[in-house]
Scaffold this motif. Sequence first.
Motif, short mmCIF file in Angstrom:
data_model
loop_
_atom_site.label_atom_id
_atom_site.label_comp_id
_atom_site.label_asym_id
_atom_site.label_seq_id
_atom_site.Cartn_x
_atom_site.Cartn_y
_atom_site.Cartn_z
N SER A 158 0.83 -1.21 0.00
CA SER A 158 0.00 0.00 0.00
C SER A 158 0.86 1.25 0.00
O SER A 158 0.51 2.26 -0.59
N ASP A 183 -3.13 -6.98 -10.16
CA ASP A 183 -4.46 -6.61 -9.66
C ASP A 183 -4.42 -6.37 -8.15
O ASP A 183 -5.00 -5.41 -7.65
N SER A 187 -5.11 -2.83 -6.34
CA SER A 187 -6.24 -2.68 -5.44
C SER A 187 -5.80 -2.09 -4.10
O SER A 187 -6.57 -1.46 -3.40
N LEU A 188 -4.53 -2.30 -3.75
CA LEU A 188 -4.01 -1.73 -2.51
C LEU A 188 -3.55 -0.29 -2.73
O LEU A 188 -3.51 0.51 -1.82
N GLN A 190 -3.83 2.41 -5.94
CA GLN A 190 -4.27 2.69 -7.33
C GLN A 190 -3.16 3.31 -8.19
O GLN A 190 -3.10 3.06 -9.38
#
Lengths: 227, 121
Positions: A158, A183, A187-188, A190
Amino acid sequence: MTEPTKIDVKRRILESNELAAAKLRQGFSATGTLVVNLISSPGSGKTTLLESTIGRLSGLKVAVLEGDIATERDADRIRKLGVPARQILTGGSCHLDARQIQREIVEEGFANADILFIENVGNLICPTAYDLGEDFKIALLSVSEGDDKPFKYPGIFSKAAVTIITKIDLLDYVDFDLEAVEDQIRSLNQRSVILKTSARAGTHLDEWCAFLRSTLEKKRGGAGPLP
Amino acid sequence: MHETSIAASILETAQGLIREQGEGRLESVKVAVGELSAVEPDLLVFAWEALISGTSTPDAALEIEWSPAQTYCPTCNRNLDRARGSWLRLCSKCGDPVVTKGGDELDIVQISFIQEDSNQP
């Protein structure tokens, strides 16, 4: 018996590290030094990537700080390439902190480098919490580590502005779903930049170095967030 | 296992805060620990107990408030429910990618101490 006094505060536990990091960041901003903090598991290829990167950054002053529990091996490998490198031995501690960086960059060639690479101790967890005054963190994930790691270690993926998937020359030999990993990372985070390299085969290293050069120019031009 | 360094930072900060108020014996510290802070609460308590036992306030307690990260959909402008430790990628309502919010807390939120001020009644 005296009643205890309670005080509500809002104080970052790592405030002293964060203050030291802010001071470092100020200094690196003044010298126009691009600083990246490389974080990964042991053996994902941080040092090998740096070895193949340094020769491709001709014309730039590069310096490297190496964090490890023990041995000078990594710094020795980098020094062989004629680049200033210092080994920070943490003696059992699992991460680097900003005060260690402050002590090392007083050496010639570090504070005024064009690009300073900080290779953290091999660990996907603890280094995530410590700001070293870097412009951004880079997470490395080698294909042999398995394709579930971004969701298992969401903290680092992240926070890292860039993820480099390494050892892609091994893709035919391991079960690693590249698309699924991308992916998970997106998702963590953008805005994460995802690069796929093989230091051994030389794959996409020019792209990686072009990314570093353009990010350095962006920093010096003061043009928005990095990268 | 950097919880030992985190415990040392908590103690250092708590003692500093007491000094700002005068003299005092630390009773307890309450900290907020986020899910994405890379700190494991059980290990932190373990590290705290090891550290505090060697000080002049060996009974001072460490209380931990756990702060989970939130999954947030920017399109719907809402937080999504999720199971602990799971990471949804797409909003269950609109299907757009979600982002994570919060969970990076690593803060001292309260200290409790006995004042050792001779002016007290």
